[in-house]
Design a protein around this motif. Sequence first.
Motif, PDB file in Angstrom:
ATOM      1  N   TYR A 136       0.806  -1.245   0.000  1.00  0.00           N
ATOM      2  CA  TYR A 136       0.000   0.000   0.000  1.00  0.00           C
ATOM      3  C   TYR A 136       0.826   1.275   0.000  1.00  0.00           C
ATOM      4  CZ  TYR A 136      -3.728  -3.191   1.184  1.00  0.00           C
ATOM      5  OH  TYR A 136      -4.592  -4.230   1.178  1.00  0.00           O
ATOM      6  N   GLY A 137       2.104   1.205  -0.296  1.00  0.00           N
ATOM      7  CA  GLY A 137       2.933   2.415  -0.267  1.00  0.00           C
ATOM      8  C   GLY A 137       3.440   2.780  -1.647  1.00  0.00           C
ATOM      9  N   ILE A 138       4.046   3.976  -1.723  1.00  0.00           N
ATOM     10  CA  ILE A 138       4.737   4.367  -2.958  1.00  0.00           C
ATOM     11  C   ILE A 138       6.208   4.492  -2.603  1.00  0.00           C
ATOM     12  CG2 ILE A 138       5.087   6.235  -4.618  1.00  0.00           C
ATOM     13  CD1 ILE A 138       2.157   6.782  -4.606  1.00  0.00           C
ATOM     14  N   HIS A 139       7.053   3.755  -3.292  1.00  0.00           N
ATOM     15  CA  HIS A 139       8.495   3.778  -2.996  1.00  0.00           C
ATOM     16  C   HIS A 139       9.232   4.149  -4.265  1.00  0.00           C
ATOM     17  CE1 HIS A 139       7.494   1.736   0.744  1.00  0.00           C
ATOM     18  NE2 HIS A 139       6.683   0.998   0.006  1.00  0.00           N
ATOM     19  N   ILE A 140      10.042   5.212  -4.168  1.00  0.00           N
ATOM     20  CA  ILE A 140      10.777   5.644  -5.364  1.00  0.00           C
ATOM     21  C   ILE A 140      12.271   5.616  -5.056  1.00  0.00           C
ATOM     22  CG2 ILE A 140      11.024   7.450  -7.111  1.00  0.00           C
ATOM     23  CD1 ILE A 140       8.364   8.653  -5.989  1.00  0.00           C
ATOM     24  N   HIS A 141      13.002   4.829  -5.817  1.00  0.00           N
ATOM     25  CA  HIS A 141      14.464   4.764  -5.671  1.00  0.00           C
ATOM     26  C   HIS A 141      15.045   5.354  -6.944  1.00  0.00           C
ATOM     27  CE1 HIS A 141      14.203   1.977  -2.255  1.00  0.00           C
ATOM     28  NE2 HIS A 141      13.091   1.613  -2.880  1.00  0.00           N
ATOM     29  N   SER A 142      15.988   6.274  -6.745  1.00  0.00           N
ATOM     30  CA  SER A 142      16.544   6.924  -7.922  1.00  0.00           C
ATOM     31  C   SER A 142      18.037   7.103  -7.741  1.00  0.00           C
ATOM     32  CB  SER A 142      15.883   8.292  -8.085  1.00  0.00           C
ATOM     33  OG  SER A 142      16.620   9.079  -8.979  1.00  0.00           O
ATOM     34  N   ASP A 143      18.800   6.918  -8.817  1.00  0.00           N
ATOM     35  CA  ASP A 143      20.223   7.210  -8.670  1.00  0.00           C
ATOM     36  C   ASP A 143      20.494   8.700  -8.853  1.00  0.00           C
ATOM     37  OD1 ASP A 143      19.944   7.289 -11.392  1.00  0.00           O
ATOM     38  OD2 ASP A 143      21.259   5.596 -11.810  1.00  0.00           O
ATOM     39  N   LEU A 144      19.416   9.505  -8.934  1.00  0.00           N
ATOM     40  CA  LEU A 144      19.572  10.957  -9.036  1.00  0.00           C
ATOM     41  C   LEU A 144      19.385  11.640  -7.685  1.00  0.00           C
ATOM     42  CD1 LEU A 144      17.320  11.708 -12.157  1.00  0.00           C
ATOM     43  CD2 LEU A 144      19.805  11.714 -12.063  1.00  0.00           C
ATOM     44  N   GLN A 145      18.539  11.077  -6.838  1.00  0.00           N
ATOM     45  CA  GLN A 145      18.113  11.770  -5.616  1.00  0.00           C
ATOM     46  C   GLN A 145      17.954  10.767  -4.475  1.00  0.00           C
ATOM     47  OE1 GLN A 145      17.719  14.985  -5.908  1.00  0.00           O
ATOM     48  NE2 GLN A 145      16.943  15.493  -7.927  1.00  0.00           N
ATOM     49  N   GLU A 146      17.760  11.329  -3.260  1.00  0.00           N
ATOM     50  CA  GLU A 146      17.416  10.522  -2.083  1.00  0.00           C
ATOM     51  C   GLU A 146      16.158   9.695  -2.362  1.00  0.00           C
ATOM     52  OE1 GLU A 146      18.423  11.224   1.691  1.00  0.00           O
ATOM     53  OE2 GLU A 146      20.086  11.139   0.248  1.00  0.00           O
ATOM     54  N   PRO A 147      16.075   8.463  -1.807  1.00  0.00           N
ATOM     55  CA  PRO A 147      14.838   7.701  -2.034  1.00  0.00           C
ATOM     56  C   PRO A 147      13.620   8.391  -1.397  1.00  0.00           C
ATOM     57  CG  PRO A 147      16.334   6.513  -0.568  1.00  0.00           C
ATOM     58  CD  PRO A 147      17.056   7.737  -1.013  1.00  0.00           C
ATOM     59  N   PHE A 148      12.469   8.045  -1.884  1.00  0.00           N
ATOM     60  CA  PHE A 148      11.225   8.676  -1.416  1.00  0.00           C
ATOM     61  C   PHE A 148      10.264   7.543  -1.055  1.00  0.00           C
ATOM     62  CE2 PHE A 148       7.002  10.294  -2.031  1.00  0.00           C
ATOM     63  CZ  PHE A 148       7.038  11.665  -1.821  1.00  0.00           C
ATOM     64  N   HIS A 149       9.766   7.568   0.190  1.00  0.00           N
ATOM     65  CA  HIS A 149       8.810   6.533   0.597  1.00  0.00           C
ATOM     66  C   HIS A 149       7.550   7.207   1.118  1.00  0.00           C
ATOM     67  CE1 HIS A 149      11.874   3.471   0.212  1.00  0.00           C
ATOM     68  NE2 HIS A 149      12.684   4.272   0.882  1.00  0.00           N
ATOM     69  N   TYR A 150       6.439   6.751   0.632  1.00  0.00           N
ATOM     70  CA  TYR A 150       5.175   7.292   1.113  1.00  0.00           C
ATOM     71  C   TYR A 150       4.329   6.084   1.458  1.00  0.00           C
ATOM     72  CZ  TYR A 150       1.273  10.439   1.503  1.00  0.00           C
ATOM     73  OH  TYR A 150       0.223  11.176   1.981  1.00  0.00           O
ATOM     74  N   THR A 151       3.993   5.980   2.750  1.00  0.00           N
ATOM     75  CA  THR A 151       3.553   4.660   3.174  1.00  0.00           C
ATOM     76  C   THR A 151       2.110   4.296   2.856  1.00  0.00           C
ATOM     77  OG1 THR A 151       3.421   5.661   5.325  1.00  0.00           O
ATOM     78  CG2 THR A 151       5.242   4.119   4.958  1.00  0.00           C
ATOM     79  N   SER A 152       1.241   5.274   2.693  1.00  0.00           N
ATOM     80  CA  SER A 152      -0.120   4.861   2.398  1.00  0.00           C
ATOM     81  C   SER A 152      -0.718   5.612   1.221  1.00  0.00           C
ATOM     82  CB  SER A 152      -1.021   5.055   3.619  1.00  0.00           C
ATOM     83  OG  SER A 152      -2.335   4.756   3.240  1.00  0.00           O
TER      84      SER A 152
END
Length: 326
Positions: free
Chosen positions: A49-65
Amino acid sequence: MSKLGITSFASAPAKIILFGEHFVVYNNPAILVAIDKRIQVNARLIPDYGIHIHSDLQEPFHYTSIKSRSNRLDEIRNKPLYPIYDAILRSIPDSFETGIDIRIKSEIPVGIGLGSSAASCVSTIAAVENLFKVPERRAICLKAMASETIVHKGSSGADCFASTYGGIIHYIKNQGFSRINVHKIPHLVLLNSGLKHSTRSMVSRVEEFKMQNESKFRELCKRASVICQKGMAAIQSGNIEEVGSLMNENHVLLQTLGASHEKVDELVDLCNRYGALGCKLTGAGGGGSVVALMMEKNFSKLESEAIELQYEVLPVTLDSRGLEIH
Ligand code: MEV
């Protein structure tokens, strides 16, 4: 049937602006060239149920719901990957009930005027939509523009069109784009000043210039428009000397707007000393990179000197592929 674990892949190119950056924000024309540096995005449905963004450009981004989208907006809005999060929300169906994992790999340095943000939004939207339906290019491009607008409000959308459609395009904000059909472009080289810029603050700086110099700005717009018109004819007829000299003229207009930088001007001078046919800043300026049009025979001397001076040098070629979805 559950789609969990299904993955999808999309990639989109960076761009350079050959003529017309900044002026394009005010409905002037611009000419953009998609280049052979790409962003690749993998999207995968996951069960949390979360949105997880991993990028080699920026810090990762996690949004849990995903279900409580609006609760933490103030907290996440300033994060560099927020436009990607916004792009994902524009691409998932209302009935979406699982989570999503995004992996972004980039050949495009951030903040040097090559449109990494537009290419990331375009390829993310394409990869995510492809998990649910057959994506459509124009809709993807318009959604990417909307997500980009979150970062800088006056965005012309030019970068998203170049990234989505590839090739060389003539673009006007309130009219759309047309293709300039040439199969070869002369040798283009990018030199990175090493100074990162913020497109938003450079666009605000130009807006300030416009407010304080209304009639001068109108005159510059007219000159930029003529450069673009002549530039299109020169590209189509293969007159590279003319393309080069119009690039030089365009750089002077950008200097007048306050969009250049001492270091950028030094790089332009360097390219001219080493025989560039033309050279200018590309993108928002205030740092970032310059693009030079070179005869191949002059390139290696410029490259050695620029490397000696510790500048990054990136030879680029035309990307005719645009957005690709797998
Ligand atoms: C940025 O790549 C180009 C600018 O003209 C801004 C825009 O078109 O939105 C500076």
